[in-house]
Motif scaffolding. Structure first.
Motif, PDB file in Angstrom:
ATOM      1  N   VAL B   4       0.862  -1.180   0.000  1.00 28.75           N
ATOM      2  CA  VAL B   4       0.000   0.000   0.000  1.00 28.75           C
ATOM      3  C   VAL B   4       0.900   1.232   0.000  1.00 28.75           C
ATOM      4  O   VAL B   4       1.834   1.313   0.804  1.00 28.75           O
ATOM      5  N   SER B   5       0.624   2.137  -0.899  1.00 27.19           N
ATOM      6  CA  SER B   5       1.446   3.353  -0.963  1.00 27.19           C
ATOM      7  C   SER B   5       0.607   4.569  -0.597  1.00 27.19           C
ATOM      8  O   SER B   5      -0.625   4.554  -0.715  1.00 27.19           O
ATOM      9  N   GLN B   6       1.292   5.603  -0.158  1.00 27.37           N
ATOM     10  CA  GLN B   6       0.645   6.876   0.125  1.00 27.37           C
ATOM     11  C   GLN B   6       1.449   7.993  -0.502  1.00 27.37           C
ATOM     12  O   GLN B   6       2.672   7.954  -0.554  1.00 27.37           O
ATOM     13  N   HIS B   7       0.707   9.014  -0.957  1.00 26.61           N
ATOM     14  CA  HIS B   7       1.378  10.164  -1.547  1.00 26.61           C
ATOM     15  C   HIS B   7       0.622  11.430  -1.172  1.00 26.61           C
ATOM     16  O   HIS B   7      -0.613  11.451  -1.263  1.00 26.61           O
ATOM     17  N   PRO B   8       1.281  12.476  -0.719  1.00 29.67           N
ATOM     18  CA  PRO B   8       2.729  12.550  -0.509  1.00 29.67           C
ATOM     19  C   PRO B   8       3.129  11.934   0.836  1.00 29.67           C
ATOM     20  O   PRO B   8       2.279  11.589   1.634  1.00 29.67           O
ATOM     21  N   SER B   9       4.404  11.804   1.076  1.00 27.92           N
ATOM     22  CA  SER B   9       4.875  11.303   2.364  1.00 27.92           C
ATOM     23  C   SER B   9       4.997  12.447   3.362  1.00 27.92           C
ATOM     24  O   SER B   9       4.892  12.236   4.571  1.00 27.92           O
ATOM     25  N   TRP B  10       5.240  13.641   2.852  1.00 29.89           N
ATOM     26  CA  TRP B  10       5.360  14.827   3.685  1.00 29.89           C
ATOM     27  C   TRP B  10       4.600  15.968   3.021  1.00 29.89           C
ATOM     28  O   TRP B  10       4.669  16.140   1.819  1.00 29.89           O
ATOM     29  N   VAL B  11       3.896  16.749   3.788  1.00 29.38           N
ATOM     30  CA  VAL B  11       3.292  17.954   3.224  1.00 29.38           C
ATOM     31  C   VAL B  11       3.251  19.042   4.289  1.00 29.38           C
ATOM     32  O   VAL B  11       2.870  18.792   5.436  1.00 29.38           O
ATOM     33  N   ILE B  12       3.681  20.221   3.878  1.00 31.14           N
ATOM     34  CA  ILE B  12       3.607  21.405   4.727  1.00 31.14           C
ATOM     35  C   ILE B  12       2.715  22.407   4.011  1.00 31.14           C
ATOM     36  O   ILE B  12       2.920  22.680   2.830  1.00 31.14           O
ATOM     37  N   SER B  89      -2.427  19.071  12.148  1.00 27.63           N
ATOM     38  CA  SER B  89      -1.086  18.522  11.943  1.00 27.63           C
ATOM     39  C   SER B  89      -1.007  17.160  12.627  1.00 27.63           C
ATOM     40  O   SER B  89      -1.280  17.026  13.818  1.00 27.63           O
ATOM     41  N   SER B  90      -0.643  16.155  11.863  1.00 26.26           N
ATOM     42  CA  SER B  90      -0.651  14.792  12.394  1.00 26.26           C
ATOM     43  C   SER B  90      -0.018  13.857  11.378  1.00 26.26           C
ATOM     44  O   SER B  90       0.431  14.292  10.310  1.00 26.26           O
ATOM     45  N   PHE B  91      -0.006  12.605  11.711  1.00 20.74           N
ATOM     46  CA  PHE B  91       0.490  11.555  10.829  1.00 20.74           C
ATOM     47  C   PHE B  91      -0.733  10.768  10.366  1.00 20.74           C
ATOM     48  O   PHE B  91      -1.436  10.184  11.189  1.00 20.74           O
ATOM     49  N   GLU B  99      -6.758 -10.256   2.878  1.00 22.09           N
ATOM     50  CA  GLU B  99      -6.659 -11.274   3.930  1.00 22.09           C
ATOM     51  C   GLU B  99      -6.373 -10.656   5.288  1.00 22.09           C
ATOM     52  O   GLU B  99      -6.894 -11.100   6.301  1.00 22.09           O
ATOM     53  N   THR B 100      -5.523  -9.695   5.331  1.00 21.89           N
ATOM     54  CA  THR B 100      -5.352  -8.920   6.546  1.00 21.89           C
ATOM     55  C   THR B 100      -5.131  -7.471   6.129  1.00 21.89           C
ATOM     56  O   THR B 100      -5.010  -7.182   4.955  1.00 21.89           O
ATOM     57  N   GLN B 101      -5.092  -6.577   7.109  1.00 26.13           N
ATOM     58  CA  GLN B 101      -4.933  -5.167   6.757  1.00 26.13           C
ATOM     59  C   GLN B 101      -3.468  -4.825   6.581  1.00 26.13           C
ATOM     60  O   GLN B 101      -2.643  -5.114   7.445  1.00 26.13           O
ATOM     61  N   TYR B 102      -3.167  -4.214   5.454  1.00 30.76           N
ATOM     62  CA  TYR B 102      -1.825  -3.729   5.177  1.00 30.76           C
ATOM     63  C   TYR B 102      -1.853  -2.218   5.177  1.00 30.76           C
ATOM     64  O   TYR B 102      -2.755  -1.600   4.620  1.00 30.76           O
ATOM     65  N   PHE B 103      -0.839  -1.643   5.807  1.00 28.19           N
ATOM     66  CA  PHE B 103      -0.822  -0.208   5.990  1.00 28.19           C
ATOM     67  C   PHE B 103       0.135   0.480   5.034  1.00 28.19           C
ATOM     68  O   PHE B 103       1.173  -0.062   4.660  1.00 28.19           O
ATOM     69  N   GLY B 104      -0.246   1.684   4.671  1.00 23.98           N
ATOM     70  CA  GLY B 104       0.653   2.522   3.914  1.00 23.98           C
ATOM     71  C   GLY B 104       1.739   3.082   4.813  1.00 23.98           C
ATOM     72  O   GLY B 104       1.686   2.919   6.036  1.00 23.98           O
ATOM     73  N   PRO B 105       2.708   3.765   4.234  1.00 22.73           N
ATOM     74  CA  PRO B 105       3.830   4.298   5.009  1.00 22.73           C
ATOM     75  C   PRO B 105       3.485   5.553   5.784  1.00 22.73           C
ATOM     76  O   PRO B 105       4.277   6.008   6.604  1.00 22.73           O
ATOM     77  N   GLY B 106       2.320   6.117   5.544  1.00 20.20           N
ATOM     78  CA  GLY B 106       1.905   7.305   6.272  1.00 20.20           C
ATOM     79  C   GLY B 106       2.248   8.599   5.563  1.00 20.20           C
ATOM     80  O   GLY B 106       3.149   8.657   4.721  1.00 20.20           O
ATOM     81  N   THR B 107       1.520   9.642   5.925  1.00 16.88           N
ATOM     82  CA  THR B 107       1.755  10.999   5.403  1.00 16.88           C
ATOM     83  C   THR B 107       1.831  11.948   6.584  1.00 16.88           C
ATOM     84  O   THR B 107       0.902  12.029   7.389  1.00 16.88           O
ATOM     85  N   ARG B 108       2.940  12.642   6.664  1.00 11.26           N
ATOM     86  CA  ARG B 108       3.113  13.620   7.744  1.00 11.26           C
ATOM     87  C   ARG B 108       2.599  14.960   7.259  1.00 11.26           C
ATOM     88  O   ARG B 108       3.090  15.486   6.276  1.00 11.26           O
ATOM     89  N   LEU B 109       1.593  15.499   7.941  1.00 12.65           N
ATOM     90  CA  LEU B 109       1.021  16.798   7.590  1.00 12.65           C
ATOM     91  C   LEU B 109       1.387  17.820   8.640  1.00 12.65           C
ATOM     92  O   LEU B 109       1.160  17.599   9.829  1.00 12.65           O
ATOM     93  N   LEU B 110       1.948  18.916   8.196  1.00 10.52           N
ATOM     94  CA  LEU B 110       2.261  20.029   9.084  1.00 10.52           C
ATOM     95  C   LEU B 110       1.558  21.264   8.554  1.00 10.52           C
ATOM     96  O   LEU B 110       1.798  21.691   7.428  1.00 10.52           O
TER      97      LEU B 110
END
Lengths: 113, 112
Positions: B4-12, B89-91, B99-110
């Protein structure tokens, strides 16, 4: 009201020894339990799961035990390795892996070389 | 395992702007995706369940007009934080199930 509890916020274990992480839940409708490992600023990584019809599930160094009558589960890691140092989240869901997952607060494990 | 991917990984961003976060299941189809939020040193809190082709189901206390979720296809769900404020602001983490839940790498929002 916290439905999934991990009462130990942190745990330190010597390398090679066993790590035991505990988890309690309150909702008797939970039917499927999972453990996730998480590093800072990353998404959780699935480790191991167990359905309520079982009391034990083993995968390599990781074993999860479920005591349904006590609403308690535990994750055993043996032998513990420094790379196991992370935050471990206990999680529960309603019955299938497609149900929403409720996370506990996490336990930070430190494995000391 | 499934990816699972997430975009963007960081956003300000500046306060008052809207931010869109994408969650994609790369090698499988997911009719259901989940959105979580994690504040520092706290657990992951489920925000909403995203269902392909229908409206999202929000958890109690989560404003659906502020956190817009669109699950337009079997491999993509988006979370839009509208009129973001510093307290948003959060992650943000998404998950998809195979079959089970797979998580993305997360997005850090500031939000400044």
């Amino acid at each position: 009201d916290q439905q999934v509890k991990q009462n130990s916020p942190s745990l330190s274990v010597q390398e090679g020894r066993i790590s035991i992480l505990n988890c309690d839940y309150t909702n008797s409708m939970f039917d499927y339990f999972l453990w996730y490992k998480k590093y800072p600023a990353e998404g959780p990584t699935f480790l191991i799961s167990i359905s309520s019809i079982k009391d034990k599930n083993e995968d390599g160094r990781f074993t999860v035990f479920l005591n349904k009558s006590a609403k308690h589960l535990s994750l055993h890691i043996v032998p513990s390795q420094p790379g196991d140092s992370a935050v471990y989240f206990c999680a529960a869901s309603g019955g299938t892996s497609y149900d929403k997952v409720i996370f506990g607060p996490g336990t930070s494990l430190s494995v000391i070389p | 395992g499934a990816v699972v991917s997430q975009h963007p990984s960081w956003v300000i961003c500046k306060s008052g702007t809207s931010v869109k976060i994408e969650c994609r299941s790369l090698d499988f189809q997911a009719t259901t995706m989940f959105w979580y939020r994690q504040f520092p040193k706290q657990s992951l809190m489920l925000m909403a369940t995203s269902n392909e082709g229908s409206k999202a189901t929000y958890e109690q206390g989560v404003e659906k007009d502020k956190f817009l979720i669109n699950h337009a296809s079997l491999t993509l769900s988006t979370l839009t934080v509208t009129s973001a404020h510093p307290e948003d602001s959060s992650f943000y983490i998404c998950s998809a199930t195979q079959e089970t839940q797979y998580f993305g790498p997360g997005t850090r929002l500031l939000v400044l």
